[in-house]
Design an enzyme around this catalytic site. Structure first.
Site, PDB file in Angstrom:
ATOM      1  N   SER A  84       8.539  -2.768   6.386  1.00 45.80           N
ATOM      2  CA  SER A  84      10.000  -2.866   6.392  1.00 45.80           C
ATOM      3  C   SER A  84      10.397  -4.270   5.960  1.00 45.80           C
ATOM      4  O   SER A  84       9.632  -5.234   6.151  1.00 45.80           O
ATOM      5  CB  SER A  84      10.544  -2.597   7.806  1.00 45.80           C
ATOM      6  OG  SER A  84      11.922  -2.921   7.892  1.00 45.80           O
ATOM      7  N   TYR A 141      10.353  -3.094  16.986  1.00 44.65           N
ATOM      8  CA  TYR A 141      10.219  -2.502  15.654  1.00 44.65           C
ATOM      9  C   TYR A 141       9.935  -3.594  14.623  1.00 44.65           C
ATOM     10  O   TYR A 141       9.011  -3.468  13.808  1.00 44.65           O
ATOM     11  CB  TYR A 141      11.485  -1.748  15.276  1.00 44.65           C
ATOM     12  CG  TYR A 141      11.426  -1.154  13.883  1.00 44.65           C
ATOM     13  CD1 TYR A 141      10.829   0.074  13.659  1.00 44.65           C
ATOM     14  CD2 TYR A 141      11.952  -1.846  12.790  1.00 44.65           C
ATOM     15  CE1 TYR A 141      10.753   0.609  12.381  1.00 44.65           C
ATOM     16  CE2 TYR A 141      11.889  -1.319  11.511  1.00 44.65           C
ATOM     17  CZ  TYR A 141      11.290  -0.092  11.311  1.00 44.65           C
ATOM     18  OH  TYR A 141      11.213   0.426  10.031  1.00 44.65           O
TER      19      TYR A 141
END
Length: 252
Positions: A139, A152
């Site tokens: 990400s 995350y």
């Protein structure tokens, strides 16, 4: 990367980025297996598409990964590409008293241990193939964290570092290791994300990403233009500004 004639596993293939990439690769002439926890979502992904297959898998469960890997290799001995795409993203409240660590622990287990365990289970088979790929989906938040989702962001930073190390260790093998680092994309990974105007439309992300995969010498890091600002934040000297803008403008 060779984009046709492969046998490809895509985890998290029941929705979002995983679903759409799986369909794109299938359309190019690949056998594609989508895996995830929800059988009904996987069946929606493959509906009406010969050469697409669905298998249930809970990447947070080490025993299930072992079961899955053995069955997958038996059913698809030509498997040569692994997309580690499955992951979860949940907001955390570190001002709570006490702090609830269940989200943190689930995120680490799913987003870090999941791809590591699955890669370990499949790597001996992949190394025996004439040409193989491991694609780890990280990400843009691996480079500039979202403070509302610290586990995350940290899990994707860890996966980025692990990918770099894995690539180096496998440099003299036939297994190429690629990192795919999306920006914020309109998917259902968090509530309401499908309609956030500031996020990249899913179809645009997939189209731009596939351009990179169609290059014979696919980059070791596949970043669409929107993710490149995050990737370069530290090196450009703009990290603090980008971090503040990202977190002050968060819509979640």
């Amino acid at each position: 990367m060779k984009t046709t004639g492969n046998t490809i596993l895509v985890t998290g293939g029941g929705s979002g980025i995983g679903r759409e990439l799986a369909r794109e690769f299938h359309a190019l002439g690949n056998t594609v297996i989508v895996a995830g926890r929800t059988a009904s979502s996987l069946e929606e992904t493959i509906a009406g598409r010969d050469g697409m297959h669905a298998r249930t898998l809970d990447v947070s469960d080490a025993a299930d990964i072992s079961r899955f890997a053995k069955a997958l290799i038996a059913d698809f001995p030509a498997l040569n590409v692994l997309f580690n795409n499955a992951g979860i993203m949940v907001k955390e409240d570190w001002l709570a008293d006490p702090v609830d660590l269940s989200v943190t622990e689930a995120t680490v287990t799913t987003n870090i241990l999941g791809p590591i365990r699955l890669t370990a289970a499949l790597l001996p088979h992949l190394r025996a193939q004439p040409l193989a790929r491991v694609v780890n989906v990280t990400s843009g938040l691996a480079y500039v964290p979202l403070a509302h989702a610290p586990a995350y962001s940290a899990s994707k930073a860890a996966l980025h570092a692990w990918t770099q190390s894995l690539r180096y260790q496998l440099r003299d093998t036939n297994v190429e290791v690629i990192e795919l680092a999306p920006p914020g994309v309109r998917t259902g990974i968090t509530p309401g994300q499908e309609t956030r105007e500031s996020y990249m439309p899913l179809e645009d992300f997939v189209a731009e990403t596939m351009e990179s995969f169609r290059i014979e010498d696919t980059p070791a890091e596949v970043c669409v233009q929107r993710a490149k600002m995050l990737r370069a934040a530290e090196a450009s000297g703009n990290f603090d500004q980008i971090f503040k803008g990202l977190n002050d403008g968060y819509e979640g």
